[in-house]
Scaffold this active site. Sequence first.
Site, PDB file in Angstrom:
ATOM      1  N   LYS A 192       0.857  -1.385  -0.056  1.00  0.00           N
ATOM      2  CA  LYS A 192      -0.096   0.047   0.120  1.00  0.00           C
ATOM      3  C   LYS A 192       0.894   1.237   0.024  1.00  0.00           C
ATOM      4  O   LYS A 192       0.738   2.156  -0.634  1.00  0.00           O
ATOM      5  CB  LYS A 192      -0.812  -0.169   1.126  1.00  0.00           C
ATOM      6  CG  LYS A 192      -2.002  -0.911   1.006  1.00  0.00           C
ATOM      7  CD  LYS A 192      -2.855  -1.252   2.185  1.00  0.00           C
ATOM      8  CE  LYS A 192      -3.957  -2.630   1.996  1.00  0.00           C
ATOM      9  NZ  LYS A 192      -4.562  -2.944   3.089  1.00  0.00           N
TER      10      LYS A 192
ATOM     11  N   ASP B 181     -11.614   2.144   3.510  1.00  0.00           N
ATOM     12  CA  ASP B 181     -11.972   0.769   3.411  1.00  0.00           C
ATOM     13  C   ASP B 181     -13.329   0.487   3.218  1.00  0.00           C
ATOM     14  O   ASP B 181     -13.771  -0.503   2.670  1.00  0.00           O
ATOM     15  CB  ASP B 181     -11.551  -0.129   4.742  1.00  0.00           C
ATOM     16  CG  ASP B 181     -10.333  -0.795   4.774  1.00  0.00           C
ATOM     17  OD1 ASP B 181     -10.093  -1.290   3.675  1.00  0.00           O
ATOM     18  OD2 ASP B 181      -9.669  -0.916   5.744  1.00  0.00           O
TER      19      ASP B 181
ATOM     20  N   GLN C 256      -4.990  -1.777   9.464  1.00  0.00           N
ATOM     21  CA  GLN C 256      -4.819  -3.231   8.845  1.00  0.00           C
ATOM     22  C   GLN C 256      -5.358  -4.336   9.696  1.00  0.00           C
ATOM     23  O   GLN C 256      -5.214  -4.180  10.645  1.00  0.00           O
ATOM     24  CB  GLN C 256      -3.305  -3.503   8.424  1.00  0.00           C
ATOM     25  CG  GLN C 256      -2.999  -4.893   7.537  1.00  0.00           C
ATOM     26  CD  GLN C 256      -3.837  -4.806   6.339  1.00  0.00           C
ATOM     27  OE1 GLN C 256      -3.695  -3.720   5.672  1.00  0.00           O
ATOM     28  NE2 GLN C 256      -3.939  -5.973   5.821  1.00  0.00           N
TER      29      GLN C 256
END
Length: 283
Positions: free
Chosen positions: A53, A120, A97
Amino acid sequence: MNAQLINGKSISDSIREELRYEVELLRQKGVTPGLVVILVGEDPASQVYVRNKAKACEQLGYYSEVIKIPAETTQDELLRVIEQYNKQANIHGILVQLPLPKHIEEKAIIDAISVEKDVDGFHPVSVGNLMIGDDALLPCTPSGVIELLKRTGNHPSGKHAVVIGRSNIVGKPVSMLLLRENATVTICHSRTPNLPEMARQADILIVAVGVAKLVKKEWIKPGAVVIDVGMNRLPDGKLCGDVDYDDVLETAGWVTPVPGGVGPMTITMLMANTLKSARRFSQ
Ligand code: GUN
């Protein structure tokens, strides 16, 4: 019939090229998209994802921070970090995460992320907006699946899409997106009787269950589009999907490989969400 390959890497590269152009336009207005990725603990797979990322941010000229926090961190400490980034003006996206260590409640953390920075698409308000068709930051893997379909000329409108898997991260949101694109959607799961027969009715089959090579050629309607969201590690260390790729090649019309299908799209859609968020903040 010999299925056509859906090349997620090359589709992902072309979307990144489009993003690069839009990033430049935004930069001319004095705004650089900013993403913070928060990693709690040292899960090896998560470390790889987080690194990728950060690399994507660098490639596209985003501002990025990677915050590594020890596994023993308390939930309150993590909430304070999120609160800081909720307020930080040069950050437009916050990604924590997953999975988190067991003593931290995932829901409390997701709820604490500002909806505007929820790149997200996991926050309950983002999920609700997706459900009612309002503009939302969409979850990355499901929106990547929709892009793969559209960019190979397989528009879901009017098609029968069968989704195998009902997770909050893939199965449920991808079903909602397909519905929004005017597909007729059937959602199947581990308690669905006669899965092969259900799957065989699909013009578009999406598989996201985490069982290596579950789907065989007998599950496929001739010419169907097969999207494999699975990512499983075989005993020999190789990666494979939920679909028996070599087996279905004869029957399917289109199929995604693993790796190189859905996988590359996820980070690209994260980059697209961060850009979208930055653009909204700049308006
Ligand atoms: N862990 C595995 N996939 C994901 C994802 O898409 N987002 C987050 N935050 N964590 C993950």
